[in-house]
Every structure is written in C-alpha cells, then in structure tokens.
Design an enzyme around this catalytic site. Structure first.
Site, PDB file in Angstrom:
ATOM      1  N   LYS A   7      36.263  65.869  21.524  1.00  0.00           N
ATOM      2  CA  LYS A   7      36.229  67.146  22.218  1.00  0.00           C
ATOM      3  C   LYS A   7      34.917  67.818  21.904  1.00  0.00           C
ATOM      4  CE  LYS A   7      39.987  67.876  20.112  1.00  0.00           C
ATOM      5  NZ  LYS A   7      41.151  68.443  19.433  1.00  0.00           N
ATOM      6  N   ASP A  33      37.011  60.997  17.076  1.00  0.00           N
ATOM      7  CA  ASP A  33      36.388  62.204  17.611  1.00  0.00           C
ATOM      8  C   ASP A  33      34.922  61.970  17.928  1.00  0.00           C
ATOM      9  OD1 ASP A  33      38.622  63.680  17.348  1.00  0.00           O
ATOM     10  OD2 ASP A  33      38.077  64.606  15.441  1.00  0.00           O
ATOM     11  N   MET A  47      31.477  75.794  13.007  1.00  0.00           N
ATOM     12  CA  MET A  47      31.511  76.074  14.452  1.00  0.00           C
ATOM     13  C   MET A  47      30.976  77.470  14.756  1.00  0.00           C
ATOM     14  SD  MET A  47      35.246  74.426  15.313  1.00  0.00           S
ATOM     15  CE  MET A  47      36.050  74.844  13.782  1.00  0.00           C
TER      16      MET A  47
HETATM   17  N1  SAH Z   1      37.169  68.629   9.971  1.00  0.00           N
HETATM   18  C1  SAH Z   1      35.749  68.842   9.950  1.00  0.00           C
HETATM   19  C2  SAH Z   1      35.373  70.096  10.705  1.00  0.00           C
HETATM   20  C3  SAH Z   1      35.603  69.979  12.171  1.00  0.00           C
HETATM   21  S1  SAH Z   1      35.096  71.401  13.035  1.00  0.00           S
HETATM   22  C4  SAH Z   1      35.256  68.909   8.511  1.00  0.00           C
HETATM   23  O1  SAH Z   1      36.083  68.958   7.592  1.00  0.00           O
HETATM   24  O2  SAH Z   1      34.044  68.876   8.305  1.00  0.00           O
HETATM   25  C5  SAH Z   1      33.506  70.948  13.577  1.00  0.00           C
HETATM   26  C6  SAH Z   1      32.445  71.697  12.810  1.00  0.00           C
HETATM   27  O3  SAH Z   1      32.242  71.094  11.559  1.00  0.00           O
HETATM   28  C7  SAH Z   1      31.090  71.704  13.447  1.00  0.00           C
HETATM   29  O4  SAH Z   1      30.999  72.678  14.433  1.00  0.00           O
HETATM   30  C8  SAH Z   1      30.223  72.039  12.270  1.00  0.00           C
HETATM   31  O5  SAH Z   1      30.306  73.408  11.957  1.00  0.00           O
HETATM   32  C9  SAH Z   1      30.913  71.281  11.170  1.00  0.00           C
HETATM   33  N2  SAH Z   1      30.303  69.957  10.930  1.00  0.00           N
HETATM   34  C10 SAH Z   1      30.902  68.765  11.074  1.00  0.00           C
HETATM   35  N3  SAH Z   1      30.054  67.772  10.721  1.00  0.00           N
HETATM   36  C11 SAH Z   1      28.902  68.353  10.343  1.00  0.00           C
HETATM   37  C12 SAH Z   1      27.654  67.876   9.860  1.00  0.00           C
HETATM   38  N4  SAH Z   1      27.424  66.584   9.698  1.00  0.00           N
HETATM   39  N5  SAH Z   1      26.705  68.794   9.547  1.00  0.00           N
HETATM   40  C13 SAH Z   1      26.927  70.103   9.692  1.00  0.00           C
HETATM   41  N6  SAH Z   1      28.091  70.602  10.139  1.00  0.00           N
HETATM   42  C14 SAH Z   1      29.065  69.757  10.466  1.00  0.00           C
END
Ligand code: SAH
Length: 471
Positions: A273, A251, A387
């Site tokens: 995406k 991703d 998100m």
């Molecule tokens: N599966 C992922 C989430 C995917 S959805 C998980 O478990 O973390 C994508 C969202 O995850 C982003 O919009 C944000 O809200 C969050 N996110 C992912 N990585 C991040 C990071 N390093 N810092 C802050 N938010 C993060």
C-alpha cells in the site's frame, strides 16, 4: 563425494587420543560429548587439558602421562593422533590401525581413515559438514550459517516426533505418512513446540493423528517483521520462516534482497500500500491469509519494520484468530531503532532524553494527525514520527504552538539502513523547510528532541549536496 558420512555410536566404547596439547583438548571435548570412554595418553599433558576433564577423570576420561605404546591402542574403536612429531605420529597410526581402530591424524589427511567434520549438535539431531579435510575453516564458516538456521530446540523436536512414531504408524497409512510428517514439521505443531508450548503441540499432535485424512492439513500464518531494509537486520527466525514458506504476502517497503531469502518456488504476492493508493484493501489481505492457510499453506505475511508498530499486524492477527487459523508473530527491527542505529544517534541518552515516544503523522484521509500535542511537547523527550513527511510543517507548527523550543534539534532519516539512506539535521522551526529543501520523499522518520543533535555529522547531507542531487 570423496568421503562417506556415517554416525558412529561411541557410547561406552574406547577412544584413545595420543597427545596432550591444545589439539588433543579440542578433540577430547567432542568425544566426551559423544559419551565415549576416553584415554588421553602423552609424555606431557597440559595442565589446562587435565583440569578441563578432571571431573570426568577415572570414570570416563583416563589420563596417562607416558609415551604411548602399541598395547595402549588395544580395544579402541577410534584413535586420534595429536602428536606434532610427524614420524612419531605415523608410528602411532600404524599401531592403532593394527589394533583395529579407525585413525585420525591431526593435520595429516594422508594418514587418516576419517576426518572430523564441523558439527552442529542439537541433541537427537546432528549435522556434520566435511570438506574432506581440505578446508576446515570453510567448513566452520558453513557450520556457523547452518547453526543460525537450525532452531535451538531442534533435537527436542526430533525426540517429540519420535514419541509419536508408533501412534502415527498405527493410524496413518504408509503412503500418507511422509506428507503427514512434512505437515507436522513445517506447520503449526512444530512451530508451537519450538516456541516452547510443548503441551499445546502435544494436544495438536494427538488431534492431528486422530483426525480423518481429508481434514488433516493445517496451514499456518506467520506475521513477520522484515526490518527497515538492510537484509542483515532480519532475525534468524525471519530467515528460517522465509525459507520454509509456500506463499509470501509482502508490503511495498520490503526489499528484493529480503525476498531473495525465500525458496525459489515460493509464491510472492505483492499487497503493498502506498499512502492514498491502497493497492489491496486490508480486509482482502486478511481474507487471503485465511483462505491460503485453510488450503494448508505455510504462509508468511512479511511487513516492513516490526509488524506491531504502525503495521496493522494487530488487525491481521485478530482476523486470523477469529477465523481459527494458527498464527504467530515474529518481531522485526522497527524504523525508529533501525534509523537511530544507522544515524549513530541514541533514542534515549542519560544526558539528553529519558524517554522516547513513537507517533504516527498519518491520519485517515487528508485529515491532520490528531495527537495530544501539548502532552507530547511538555514531556520534552525524544519523539519519533513515522509517516510524517507530508505533514512535517504542520507537525512542527503544532509542537511549537504547544511550547516546544524552536531550536529543538531534529533529524530526518530517509531510507534508513538502505544503500540510499539520507540524513538531514536542523532545528524544529525549520522541519518543513528541511523536508522540502532536501526533497525528502520517504519512507522517512522525523526525530525531534535533543538526541537528534547526536546524529553523525559525517553522514548528514548538506544543502549543497541536495542541490546536486536535484540537478
Ligand atoms: N511497521 C513499520 C512501520 C510501517 S509505517 C516499522 O515498524 O518500521 C511506514 C513508515 O515507517 C514510513 O512512512 C516511515 O515513516 C517508516 N519507515 C519504514 N521504513 C523506513 C526506513 N527504512 N527508513 C525510514 N523510515 C522508515
């Protein structure tokens, strides 16, 4: 290579250790583990050493409180001299060598026939690391790294494979055997076994041995969580799977440092995406995973955070199962816990919040997130919104309308655990303004609730810093 590695069968053979201190004790552990008949001889034997091996005493470990004599070394295959007196050690070494033993003198490489490597013991699998005695600590550090990569049940896996050796020899031609075993160890059979499903692994193995050659290759898909960004937050299993993969589909949120753990010749396919910019449609990703696995590939589907938290990992797993492809999931540190850790802010806290809820602020298309705001507001516990950056003010408005206090603390953590991490703190009523004012673009989580006030102030950004950032 200055020294030649060889593995010696010491079962029921005599090993002698001349010395009764800490060094003797460390060496004694190794030789007892190898099943040797051990004689420990010294004028003084430490009480700790004596106690540690007392249960083996008489049958396996023989302790003699005396000054070693030449005769004591008779019949020994190996002699370890752990006597601090150098001149004395040299004499013992000579006696031992005359008796036909291989000699190791602790801390005196010049007097050694062999050095003791750093050892990783996985039953039937033994890994030994040598620095020719020049830098034992370096060897130990290397050992720790290899130790982390060698699954705990590796020895059992070797024994499992050993139990099929004859069957494989009987059914698979010599020129095919090597690639057959390669597939077994890298594919779903070994993975099943290492996960603890011995019965499933045995059935799959019987099936593989009996299948015609052309149909024999089984691919596998691992859906793996890459964590929030800091490569050190990868699990040991994720690192091992990355190093084993033929192909990695990843991703947008997976950093380059993490992809660097993959083999150099592994294919890396970006299927990221960005919101509203679906680079590769979900169905196409699923179809690709299936076809790669059917080609016999070892596939890793690498996702930011945890694959089962807003990661569509569930959909991919369903599709793979339906297609009959072997699929496994490895969890990752999800953004909420990763961000909370790097902000120094507990998500639950006995004094502030008894529960935490993860929600998504993203809805299909341009629609507003469809959540039960009054239920979420009424609980008054911690909310972590994924998100939610572009809808921050709408979300805050909904929570306020539903009765959450305007002064409820909030924290915004952008790029959590990465070098460019930013943290902003404030009150719920200002959530939208904080996102705009601090130019938060994401990826970021929004944390709403009393615990948000605990975020480490020294890590938080002030308005002034943002102004400089935008200048
Ligand atoms: N599966 C992922 C989430 C995917 S959805 C998980 O478990 O973390 C994508 C969202 O995850 C982003 O919009 C944000 O809200 C969050 N996110 C992912 N990585 C991040 C990071 N390093 N810092 C802050 N938010 C993060």
């Amino acid at each position: 290579m200055n020294n030649f590695p060889a593995f010696i069968d010491l079962k029921d053979r005599k090993v002698i250790i001349a010395g009764g201190g800490e060094e003797a004790r460390r060496k004694a552990r190794l030789y007892v583990a190898a099943g040797a008949h051990l004689s420990i001889i010294a004028p003084v034997i430490d009480a700790g050493l004596a106690a540690e091996f007392s249960e083996h005493a008489s049958e396996r470990v023989h302790m003699i409180t005396a000054t070693p004599a030449a005769l004591d070394f008779e019949g020994a295959v190996i002699a370890v001299i752990a006597d601090a007196d150098e001149a004395q050690a040299a004499v013992y070494a000579k006696w031992a060598r005359n008796a036909g033993a291989l000699v190791n003198v602790v801390d005196q490489p010049a007097l050694c026939d062999f050095t003791t490597p750093s050892i990783i013991d996985r039953g039937q699998v033994t890994i030994a690391i040598s620095t020719d005695g020049a830098a034992p600590v370096l060897g130990q550090q290397l050992r720790a790294k290899v130790e982390a990569l060698a699954p705990a049940r590796l020895g059992n896996l070797a024994a499992f494979a050993g139990s099929f050796r004859d069957a494989v020899k009987a059914t698979i031609s010599a020129d095919q055997r090597r690639s057959f075993w390669t597939d077994v160890f890298r594919g779903p059979i070994a993975h099943r076994f290492l996960q603890g499903d011995e019965t499933g692994a045995r059935e799959a193995m019987i099936d593989a041995v009996n299948r015609p050659q052309a149909e024999r290759r089984d691919g596998v898909v691992h859906i793996v969580g890459a964590g929030p960004g800091d490569p050190e937050l990868l699990t040991l299993k994720a690192v091992r799977l990355l190093q084993d993969a033929d192909v990695i589909l990843h991703d947008r949120l997976v950093s380059k440092e993490i992809l660097d753990f993959a083999r150099r010749d592994a294919d890396r396919i970006y299927v990221g995406k960005a919101k509203a910019d679906h680079a590769v449609p979900q169905e196409e990703i699923e179809a690709r995973l299936i076809s790669l696995a059917r080609e016999g590939k070892n596939v890793v589907r690498l996702k930011g955070g945890d694959p089962f938290v807003f990661g569509r990992g569930g959909e991919e797993l369903d599709a793979l199962r339906k297609a009959g492809v072997a699929a496994f999931v490895t969890p990752g540190v999800t953004a909420a816990t990763g961000c909370a850790a790097s902000a120094g802010m507990a998500l639950t806290h006995r004094d502030h919040s008894q529960a935490v809820t993860f929600v998504t602020g993203h809805a299909r298309g341009e629609a507003e997130p469809d959540l039960n705001w009054s239920a979420l507001a009424a609980l008054e516990h911690t909310l972590v919104i994924y998100m939610g950056v572009s809808k921050a003010s709408v979300i805050a408005g909904n929570l306020l309308d539903a009765g959450r206090r305007a002064a409820t603390p909030v924290a915004i953590i952008e790029n959590g655990s990465r070098p460019d991490q930013r943290i902003v703190k404030g009150a719920l009523a200002d959530l939208g303004a904080l996102v705009d004012g601090h130019l938060i673009k994401g990826p970021a989580v929004l944390v709403v609730g009393e615990v948000a006030a605990l975020a480490d102030d020294t890590l938080c950004e002030t308005a002034l810093q943002t102004e400089r950032l935008s200048a």
